[in-house]
Design an enzyme around this catalytic site. Sequence first.
Site, PDB file in Angstrom:
ATOM      1  N   TRP A   9       0.890  -1.108  -0.026  1.00 54.27           N
ATOM      2  CA  TRP A   9       0.066   0.051   0.040  1.00 54.27           C
ATOM      3  C   TRP A   9       0.974   1.301   0.082  1.00 54.27           C
ATOM      4  CZ3 TRP A   9      -4.674  -1.409   4.122  1.00 54.27           C
ATOM      5  CH2 TRP A   9      -5.156  -2.704   3.550  1.00 54.27           C
ATOM      6  N   LYS A  10       2.249   1.047   0.135  1.00 58.70           N
ATOM      7  CA  LYS A  10       3.137   2.171   0.045  1.00 58.70           C
ATOM      8  C   LYS A  10       2.627   3.468   1.067  1.00 58.70           C
ATOM      9  CE  LYS A  10       4.666   0.727  -4.307  1.00 58.70           C
ATOM     10  NZ  LYS A  10       5.264   1.139  -5.643  1.00 58.70           N
ATOM     11  N   HIS A  91      12.820  -2.697  -1.165  1.00 55.54           N
ATOM     12  CA  HIS A  91      12.072  -2.277  -2.206  1.00 55.54           C
ATOM     13  C   HIS A  91      12.854  -1.233  -3.070  1.00 55.54           C
ATOM     14  CE1 HIS A  91       8.884  -0.157  -4.477  1.00 55.54           C
ATOM     15  NE2 HIS A  91       8.084  -1.268  -4.466  1.00 55.54           N
ATOM     16  N   GLU A  93      12.188   1.703  -3.886  1.00 55.72           N
ATOM     17  CA  GLU A  93      12.032   2.778  -3.635  1.00 55.72           C
ATOM     18  C   GLU A  93      12.524   3.378  -2.296  1.00 55.72           C
ATOM     19  OE1 GLU A  93       7.666   2.763  -3.547  1.00 55.72           O
ATOM     20  OE2 GLU A  93       7.773   2.612  -5.782  1.00 55.72           O
ATOM     21  N   GLU A 161      11.037  -6.863  -9.339  1.00 54.87           N
ATOM     22  CA  GLU A 161      10.363  -5.791  -9.492  1.00 54.87           C
ATOM     23  C   GLU A 161      11.165  -4.821 -10.547  1.00 54.87           C
ATOM     24  OE1 GLU A 161       6.657  -4.824  -6.608  1.00 54.87           O
ATOM     25  OE2 GLU A 161       8.567  -3.886  -5.933  1.00 54.87           O
ATOM     26  N   GLY A 167       4.574   1.474 -11.098  1.00 54.70           N
ATOM     27  CA  GLY A 167       3.621   2.496 -11.442  1.00 54.70           C
ATOM     28  C   GLY A 167       3.677   3.586 -12.739  1.00 54.70           C
ATOM     29  N   GLY A 225       1.179  -2.852  -6.331  1.00 57.79           N
ATOM     30  CA  GLY A 225       1.340  -1.508  -5.793  1.00 57.79           C
ATOM     31  C   GLY A 225      -0.156  -0.892  -5.862  1.00 57.79           C
ATOM     32  N   GLY A 226      -0.237   0.027  -6.966  1.00 60.37           N
ATOM     33  CA  GLY A 226      -1.330   0.789  -7.290  1.00 60.37           C
ATOM     34  C   GLY A 226      -2.690  -0.015  -7.081  1.00 60.37           C
TER      35      GLY A 226
HETATM   36  P1  13P Z   1       2.662  -0.794  -9.059  1.00 57.80           P
HETATM   37  O1  13P Z   1       1.741  -2.021  -8.859  1.00 57.80           O
HETATM   38  O2  13P Z   1       2.073   0.276  -8.640  1.00 57.80           O
HETATM   39  O3  13P Z   1       3.574  -0.805 -10.439  1.00 57.80           O
HETATM   40  O4  13P Z   1       3.778  -0.956  -7.864  1.00 57.80           O
HETATM   41  C1  13P Z   1       4.722  -2.216  -7.861  1.00 57.80           C
HETATM   42  C2  13P Z   1       5.147  -2.008  -6.657  1.00 57.80           C
HETATM   43  O5  13P Z   1       6.303  -1.619  -6.328  1.00 57.80           O
HETATM   44  C3  13P Z   1       5.135  -3.073  -5.690  1.00 57.80           C
HETATM   45  O6  13P Z   1       6.050  -3.043  -4.419  1.00 57.80           O
END
Ligand code: 13P
Length: 249
Positions: A9-10, A91, A93, A161, A167, A225-226
């Site tokens: 869910w970031k 991750h 990020e 990933e 994203g 993610g999204g």
């Molecule tokens: P998205 O599905 O939004 O591309 O994000 C992937 C992600 O970073 C899951 O950790």
Amino acid sequence: MTPLIAGNWKMHGTLAEAVALAQAVRAGVAGADLLVCPPAPHLASVVQALVGAAVAVGGQDCHAAAKGAHTGDVSAPMLRDAGASHVILGHSERRADHGETDAVVRAKVEAAIAAGLVPVACVGETEAQRLAGEAESVVAAQLDASLPDGFADAGGVVAYEPVWAIGTGLSPTEGDIAAIHALMRRVLAARFGEGGTRLLYGGSVKPGNARAILALPHVDGALVGGASLVAADFLAIAAAAVAGRTPGG
Ligand code: 13P
């Protein structure tokens, strides 16, 4: 292998939204393991909202130390205490925003295992690395340096990933995903022996592409993610994972 569909869910959502999202995925999907990873302040409430449901809860990061003077950080034992069973580590990020190296990630994975958490360790190449033909060597090197020796025995999960697919709505070709997952399976088998390490794909997984991606060999689930912020989409991805595995389903 039962597919694992994990939602990252970031840094999204209020507490009320997190609880509502958790309640909306409570029903789960037969044949798939579900995991949701809310922001740290929402974790205990999401655990509460999922009591009795077959949906696991994880953190999005932890510190390498069990406790100490580390303002703003969260330790693996704290996540466990709050009811988490898993934690996402390394991750891209975190690697980009916080300068986490493979060595840092490895120390965090060790801390997670010591606390009884299942680590979900992330690897993946940047766009420049892919264009330079380095995707496989980058991923292999990240696996080597980010995973400690006890990883497989602890039931660790690896998520591939590609940074450029997160994203963006872009995703690698099915052939490229299959090639990296086959490589990861070979690297893990050489190091840990043949085993049940689950390999997730992450990067713009949506209900529309989930079935094809999740039917690929050595793709044992998804890190989403999204689309994990919309309960119907998250559950549809899990259903697609199950359908892709059922002959004729
Ligand atoms: P998205 O599905 O939004 O591309 O994000 C992937 C992600 O970073 C899951 O950790």
